[in-house]
Write an enzyme that holds these catalytic residues in place. Structure first.
Site, PDB file in Angstrom:
ATOM      1  CD  GLU A 173      12.006 -11.320 -48.588  1.00  0.00           C
ATOM      2  OE1 GLU A 173      12.192 -12.478 -47.753  1.00  0.00           O
ATOM      3  OE2 GLU A 173      12.733 -11.256 -48.158  1.00  0.00           O
ATOM      4  CD  GLU A 292      12.693  -6.714 -48.114  1.00  0.00           C
ATOM      5  OE1 GLU A 292      13.184  -7.482 -47.208  1.00  0.00           O
ATOM      6  OE2 GLU A 292      11.432  -6.565 -48.169  1.00  0.00           O
TER       7      GLU A 292
HETATM    8  O1  AHR Z   1      12.716  -6.569 -43.821  1.00  0.00           O
HETATM    9  C1  AHR Z   1      12.294  -7.743 -42.849  1.00  0.00           C
HETATM   10  C2  AHR Z   1      11.828  -8.745 -43.862  1.00  0.00           C
HETATM   11  O2  AHR Z   1      13.252  -9.363 -44.569  1.00  0.00           O
HETATM   12  C3  AHR Z   1      11.476  -8.655 -44.600  1.00  0.00           C
HETATM   13  O3  AHR Z   1       9.523  -8.954 -44.277  1.00  0.00           O
HETATM   14  C4  AHR Z   1      11.235  -9.720 -45.748  1.00  0.00           C
HETATM   15  O4  AHR Z   1      10.620  -9.209 -46.812  1.00  0.00           O
HETATM   16  C5  AHR Z   1      12.444 -10.126 -45.705  1.00  0.00           C
HETATM   17  O5  AHR Z   1      12.698 -11.453 -45.356  1.00  0.00           O
END
Ligand code: AHR
Length: 503
Positions: A173, A292
């Protein structure tokens, strides 16, 4: 009662379903690792301190490749801290989650846990506060057989065979202002390209994932992908997408349509990647690692959970422990439908996360482990979705949402495994009030019978599984399913997710 019609034909393949679509994500965050997968004092713990009740549930979930060790955590992580004799490993501040990282579980221990759950490792390198050198060092430590300083260090640390990690994320990210080492697309693109080139010089066969946007709602979305891919197109294989959904302000109608947003997100990133491909006159295709995705009540994290204070760095605090309801499971199942609908371009996906932290599996220290409502759509889809994903023809009523305008009341995808002679259909009914009668034209599949049908729904759409009531919600057989004359009819209750297996 509203009705809808669906046609399934095995000729209309989207593409093969890659098992990596059913991946997971373990971050050093809250009680995910410590007091989650690892609890040496627990009655089910094995000789290495891993909870075997959790291992059994992870196996049942059916998770393929698992991304590790973060997440935001990775941007402050020194991988060297997590190897070597445990007693000598340093305690570090984890700035991302305002916690203390003890490094009791590191690369070797996690790889051993992965062997127990039957999953592969997908590793993220720190490109937030570190760079190319540390990335290639970790790759050497992991993948070189021996005869060099770092590979010999791995061997001295007890692991003779290389870890042979195939998939690597180039940071996490990096578009997010919350990320340690957050950069502009231009700066990150240059660093990612250098790191990727270095890593490929060492191991040409690694699969590399460059950071896309943290959500389709980032102000830099679209332009970020274009700029980053312009720098890295020849160096990487995949670009990441991240997306989390939550019910905001009681707007359940929009929440139930979250997959509409995911569909649009994927299609926009594909379009941007293909634009860069066209501009470069390249014959190479960049696919998506949706590494994610989940339902996450982020507003709750910012309002209640967040840890602060210079003297307050707890070990394994209770963080992001969302308790999921029936409606969350329906949205979650619909996100899996969206991933399958894009199986041609989503090569890999990671459910964020696995245990205790926005997770399908919960544990209590010294106590039980149990399945959240979201466990079921994942385990059933992972088990039944085999072979090819199929483009279906769906005619369904629509409804109006505040967030996404007019959307379909029903969403669906089908899969077909010609070799095994099996097919599956995954469905949601987004109506909050009405059951939907669905007629599915299955004539093109030949003579088929319903061999399994599972529906998640409840009179109380906010019903949850909790420590005190661990089996309150579970899928039930949908015995309204009937096949006659090449047509399958089924009733989908309001706010429901359904899977049907045909053979
Ligand atoms: O999954 C929780 C968080 O969400 C992770 O650490 C991050 O990559 C995202 O913002």
């Amino acid at each position: 009662m509203p009705s809808a019609r669906l046609t399934i034909d095995p000729h209309f393949s989207i593409g093969p379903i890659r098992r990596k679509l059913f991946g997971g994500f373990v971050e050093h965050l809250g009680r995910h690792v410590y007091d989650g997968i690892y609890e040496p004092g627990h009655e089910t713990a094995d000789a290495e301190g891993f909870r075997t009740d959790v291992i059994d549930l992870v196996r049942e979930l059916g998770v393929d490749t698992i991304r590790y060790p973060g997440g935001n955590f990775v941007s402050g992580f020194r991988w060297e801290d997590s190897v070597g004799p445990v007693a000598q490993r340093p305690r570090r501040l984890d700035l991302a989650w305002h916690s203390t990282e003890t490094n009791e579980v590191g690369l070797h221990e996690f790889a051993s846990w992965l062997d127990k759950v039957g999953s592969d490792l997908m590793m993220a390198v720190n490109l937030g506060t570190r760079g190319t050198l540390e990335a290639i060092d970790l790759l050497e430590y992991s993948n070189i057989a021996g005869g060099t300083a770092l590979s010999e260090r791995r061997i001295a640390n007890g692991r003779i065979e290389p870890f042979n990690v195939r998939m690597w994320c180039l940071g996490n990210e990096m578009d997010g202002p919350w990320q340690l080492g957050h950069r502009s697309a231009d700066d990150y693109g240059k660093i990612a390209s250098q790191a990727a080139k270095g890593m490929r010089q060492l191991d040409p066969d690694v699969q590399l994932v460059v950071c896309g946007s943290s959500s389709a709602h980032m102000p830099t979305f679209g332009e970020w992908e274009r700029v980053v891919l312009t720098h890295t197109y020849d160096d990487v294989d995949l670009i990441s997408c991240h997306a989390y959904y939550e019910e905001r302000g009681g707007d359940i109608g929009s929440f139930l349509a979250s997959a509409v947003d995911m569909d649009g997100f994927i299609e926009s990133v594909v379009a941007t990647a293909d634009h860069v491909k066209a501009v470069r006159g390249s014959s190479k295709q960049i696919d998506i690692s949706f590494d994610e995705w989940n339902v996450w009540y982020l507003e709750r994290y910012h309002g209640v959970d967040k840890i602060e204070g210079i003297d307050n760095w707890p070990i394994a605090p209770r963080l992001l422990e969302d308790v999921y309801s029936v409606v969350d499971a329906v949205v979650f199942g619909n996100l899996m439908i969206s991933l399958l609908k894009h199986a041609d371009r989503v090569a890999s996906a990671s459910l964020a996360q696995l245990v205790n932290v926005i997770a399908p599996i919960m544990t209590e220290p010294g106590g039980p482990a149990w399945r959240q409502t979201t466990f079921f759509p994942f385990s059933i889809t992972s088990r039944l979705a085999r072979g090819e994903a199929l483009r279906v023809k769906l005619d369904a009523p629509t409804y109006e949402t505040e967030a996404y305008g007019e959307v379909s009341l029903v969403d669906a995808v089908a899969t077909h495994d010609a070799e095994a002679g099996r097919s599956a259909v995954f469905l949601v009914n987004r109506s909050t009030t009405e059951p939907v009668t669905l007629t599915i034209d299955v004539a093109a599949l030949g003579e088929v019978a319903v061999v399994e049908s599972h529906t998640i729904s409840d009179d109380d759409v906010y019903a949850k599984n909790t420590l005190d009531d661990r089996e309150r919600v579970s899928p039930k057989p949908n015995d309204t399913a009937r096949i006659a004359g090449g047509e399958l009819t089924i009733t989908l209750p309001p706010v429901s997710w359904t899977a049907i297996a045909l053979a």
